[in-house]
Design a protein around this motif. Sequence first.
Motif, short mmCIF file in Angstrom:
data_model
loop_
_atom_site.label_atom_id
_atom_site.label_comp_id
_atom_site.label_asym_id
_atom_site.label_seq_id
_atom_site.Cartn_x
_atom_site.Cartn_y
_atom_site.Cartn_z
N ASP A 1 -3.76 4.22 -11.28
CA ASP A 1 -3.53 5.16 -10.19
C ASP A 1 -2.53 4.65 -9.15
OD1 ASP A 1 -5.40 6.73 -11.45
OD2 ASP A 1 -7.04 6.21 -10.09
N VAL A 2 -2.38 3.34 -9.05
CA VAL A 2 -1.42 2.67 -8.17
C VAL A 2 -1.46 3.15 -6.71
CG1 VAL A 2 0.90 1.67 -8.10
CG2 VAL A 2 0.07 2.66 -10.21
N PRO A 3 -2.63 3.07 -6.04
CA PRO A 3 -2.64 3.30 -4.60
C PRO A 3 -2.09 2.08 -3.85
CG PRO A 3 -4.82 2.69 -5.34
CD PRO A 3 -3.98 2.81 -6.57
N LEU A 4 -1.93 1.00 -4.59
CA LEU A 4 -1.37 -0.24 -4.06
C LEU A 4 -0.72 -1.01 -5.20
CD1 LEU A 4 -3.41 -2.72 -5.06
CD2 LEU A 4 -4.84 -1.81 -3.24
N ILE A 5 0.16 -1.93 -4.83
CA ILE A 5 0.77 -2.84 -5.81
C ILE A 5 0.52 -4.26 -5.33
CG2 ILE A 5 2.91 -3.60 -6.89
CD1 ILE A 5 4.02 -0.79 -6.45
N PRO A 6 -0.27 -5.06 -6.06
CA PRO A 6 -0.52 -6.44 -5.65
C PRO A 6 0.78 -7.24 -5.62
CG PRO A 6 -2.01 -5.77 -7.41
CD PRO A 6 -0.95 -4.73 -7.32
N LEU A 7 0.94 -8.08 -4.60
CA LEU A 7 2.15 -8.88 -4.47
C LEU A 7 1.89 -10.37 -4.66
CD1 LEU A 7 3.81 -7.08 -1.40
CD2 LEU A 7 4.32 -6.77 -3.83
N TRP A 8 1.02 -10.95 -3.82
CA TRP A 8 0.80 -12.39 -3.94
C TRP A 8 -0.53 -12.82 -3.33
CZ3 TRP A 8 0.22 -13.88 1.04
CH2 TRP A 8 1.04 -13.34 2.03
N GLN A 9 -0.90 -14.06 -3.65
CA GLN A 9 -2.10 -14.70 -3.12
C GLN A 9 -1.68 -15.94 -2.35
OE1 GLN A 9 -5.11 -15.37 -6.08
NE2 GLN A 9 -6.38 -16.66 -4.78
N ARG A 10 -2.17 -16.06 -1.12
CA ARG A 10 -1.71 -17.13 -0.24
C ARG A 10 -2.39 -18.48 -0.51
NH1 ARG A 10 0.84 -17.13 4.55
NH2 ARG A 10 0.51 -14.90 4.96
N LYS A 11 -1.65 -19.53 -0.21
CA LYS A 11 -2.23 -20.86 -0.06
C LYS A 11 -2.41 -21.09 1.45
CE LYS A 11 0.33 -22.53 -4.08
NZ LYS A 11 1.43 -23.43 -4.54
N TYR B 1 0.84 -1.20 0.00
CA TYR B 1 0.00 0.00 0.00
C TYR B 1 0.88 1.25 0.00
CZ TYR B 1 -3.79 -3.19 0.96
OH TYR B 1 -4.70 -4.21 0.86
N LEU B 2 0.44 2.27 -0.74
CA LEU B 2 1.24 3.47 -0.93
C LEU B 2 0.47 4.70 -0.46
CD1 LEU B 2 2.58 2.61 -4.52
CD2 LEU B 2 3.55 1.98 -2.29
N ASN B 3 1.13 5.54 0.31
CA ASN B 3 0.52 6.74 0.84
C ASN B 3 0.44 7.79 -0.27
OD1 ASN B 3 -0.20 9.06 2.27
ND2 ASN B 3 1.12 8.59 4.02
N THR B 4 -0.77 8.13 -0.68
CA THR B 4 -0.96 9.07 -1.79
C THR B 4 -1.15 10.51 -1.34
OG1 THR B 4 -3.38 8.85 -1.88
CG2 THR B 4 -2.08 7.20 -3.07
N ARG B 5 -1.06 10.77 -0.03
CA ARG B 5 -1.29 12.12 0.48
C ARG B 5 -0.24 13.10 -0.02
NH1 ARG B 5 -2.50 8.41 4.33
NH2 ARG B 5 -4.54 8.54 5.36
N HIS C 1 3.24 10.80 -3.38
CA HIS C 1 2.00 11.48 -3.77
C HIS C 1 1.81 11.50 -5.28
CE1 HIS C 1 -1.19 14.41 -4.07
NE2 HIS C 1 -0.41 15.22 -4.77
N ASP C 2 2.85 11.78 -6.04
CA ASP C 2 2.76 11.87 -7.51
C ASP C 2 2.53 10.47 -8.09
OD1 ASP C 2 3.43 12.06 -10.36
OD2 ASP C 2 4.28 14.02 -9.88
N VAL C 3 1.50 10.32 -8.89
CA VAL C 3 1.15 9.02 -9.45
C VAL C 3 2.28 8.45 -10.29
CG1 VAL C 3 0.05 9.96 -11.54
CG2 VAL C 3 -0.67 7.73 -10.66
N ARG C 4 3.12 9.32 -10.87
CA ARG C 4 4.23 8.83 -11.69
C ARG C 4 5.29 8.13 -10.84
NH1 ARG C 4 4.67 14.55 -14.74
NH2 ARG C 4 4.28 15.12 -12.54
N VAL C 5 5.44 8.58 -9.60
CA VAL C 5 6.36 7.91 -8.69
C VAL C 5 5.84 6.52 -8.36
CG1 VAL C 5 7.45 8.00 -6.41
CG2 VAL C 5 7.14 10.10 -7.73
N ARG C 6 4.55 6.41 -8.13
CA ARG C 6 3.96 5.12 -7.79
C ARG C 6 4.00 4.17 -8.99
NH1 ARG C 6 0.08 8.75 -5.78
NH2 ARG C 6 -1.61 7.93 -7.10
N ARG C 7 3.78 4.70 -10.19
CA ARG C 7 3.88 3.87 -11.39
C ARG C 7 5.31 3.37 -11.59
NH1 ARG C 7 0.33 7.91 -15.25
NH2 ARG C 7 -1.75 7.28 -14.48
#
Length: 514
Positions: free
Chosen positions: A474-484, A277-281, A287-293
């Motif tokens: 918008d990348v407010p988060l980056i998915p990582l994995w799904q658990r077993k 999860y990324l702080n977009t404030r 904050h800049d969407v380009r940094v998150r991308r």
Amino acid sequence: MRILVTLLVLTVVGIGGWQLLPSQQYKNRTITVGTTDAVTALDPAGAYDAGSWALFSNVFQSLLTFEPAGTEPVPDAARSCAFTGSGLRTYRCTLRAGITFPSGRAMTAADVKFSFDRVRRINDDVGPASLFGTLASVTADSADTVTFHLSSSDATFPLKVATGAGSIVDKEKYPAGRLRQDAAVDGTGPYRLTAYTKDHKADLAPNTHYKGYLSGTGRPVELRYYADSGKLDRAWKGRQVDVATRTLPPKVLSALNPSDPGQRVTESDSAETRNLYLNTRAASPLHDVRVRRAMAWLVNREKLAATVYEGTVDPLYSLIPTGITGHTTSFFDRYPEQSTEKARQLLTDAGVSLPVRFTFGYGVGRGASAEEARALKKQLEESGLFAVDLKGYEWTDFQKRWAAGTIDAWAIGWVADYPDPDTFGAALVGTGSTMSTGYSNKAVDRLVLDSQQFADRSRAANDFRDIQTDVAEDVPLIPLWQRKEYVVSTEDVGGGQYLTDGTGVFRLWRLAWI
């Protein structure tokens, strides 16, 4: 002589049969269950995490619950529940007769109204109030009838009622405007909490007065909480616990052998995901969407799954996991490979100073979170574009810090509240989300509301595909994995395969001595 021989044979057979069956004392012996999941609070208004809700599903009742592997809720404390009229905006439940709190007082509709009202009134930073975003008011129409009035159509409301957020408490034992602070529970679930020591153990005794969906209650259980996976592993290997779940170290999980005669092993798919999860404030360097991308172009989730987790998780490329309606691969479509060149161009366009420095927080002792944080730090810093300051926090402190927006990035697992894509919507990416990233997109909020109007949940799939596309942009988060999901138990304990199943219910009552 034939009579004496027959009697002798019957006696020997009787002794042999008796030895094959556990004694009554053995049958009633406590089953110990070890976990690294922590309990944030014993008060349902102050907790929205897997460890707390696992306990809640045993000591409290909600109006509804889920059958094993079920997708539709069934009555528990309620005798019946249904939407009334048209528009999916009025939901009414009739209580089951004869339910009593530990004090002996009968549960009434007033207790149900009180429980839902106080969750919203207290609105704790790490509580579940956000689940009831469409709930306008609750009325107790009679002693056994309660009605929920919704601000907009919400076909998912019954699913939310069936979660830990819908736990019903005794209105005479819980303060209306603040959290209860002692170590006691006054609920009506299949178990009574007889003793509790935070971060150490919870003793559970079958509730002989339980009345609800279950036909009966289970064996006495002691939940033991361990600070990290290594300590849980040592407790399991030392036979200090009879069942170990959530979670043993990845190296141990990858080496589990279902054919080992000394233990029982259950491996199953789950809808638990983990996102960065990324702080977009405005005050955050992200904050800049380009940094998150740019970050999204650098994260190598395949390597993370293979090394840190040794193949015990699957890489995830979208907000909604595999197996849930509406799942896509939006992040793979948008960022198909790691590219330092594309990341650098985005940061150049953003005009930020390089390397971009930010704080990465993680929960101490939460599975392999420390190793994961170090691996992600390495991936991002190898590009020369980011400088990551890692900081570990105790679990409750960690929750409060991300809720307050004082961390720039943090990785958290998300256990589905209920088997529907809606649980990955407003709670994670809606305005005012539980993850408190500061992200707000009116189009996403509108799609979440639109998706809730469909009683046929398959019709909501298009809305969730659009949500996932927006989130990848918008990348407010980056998915990582799904658990077993893994559960191991000693050879003389059965029912481990029913303990968890993706519905959010922790079925301790299914555990039994064999």
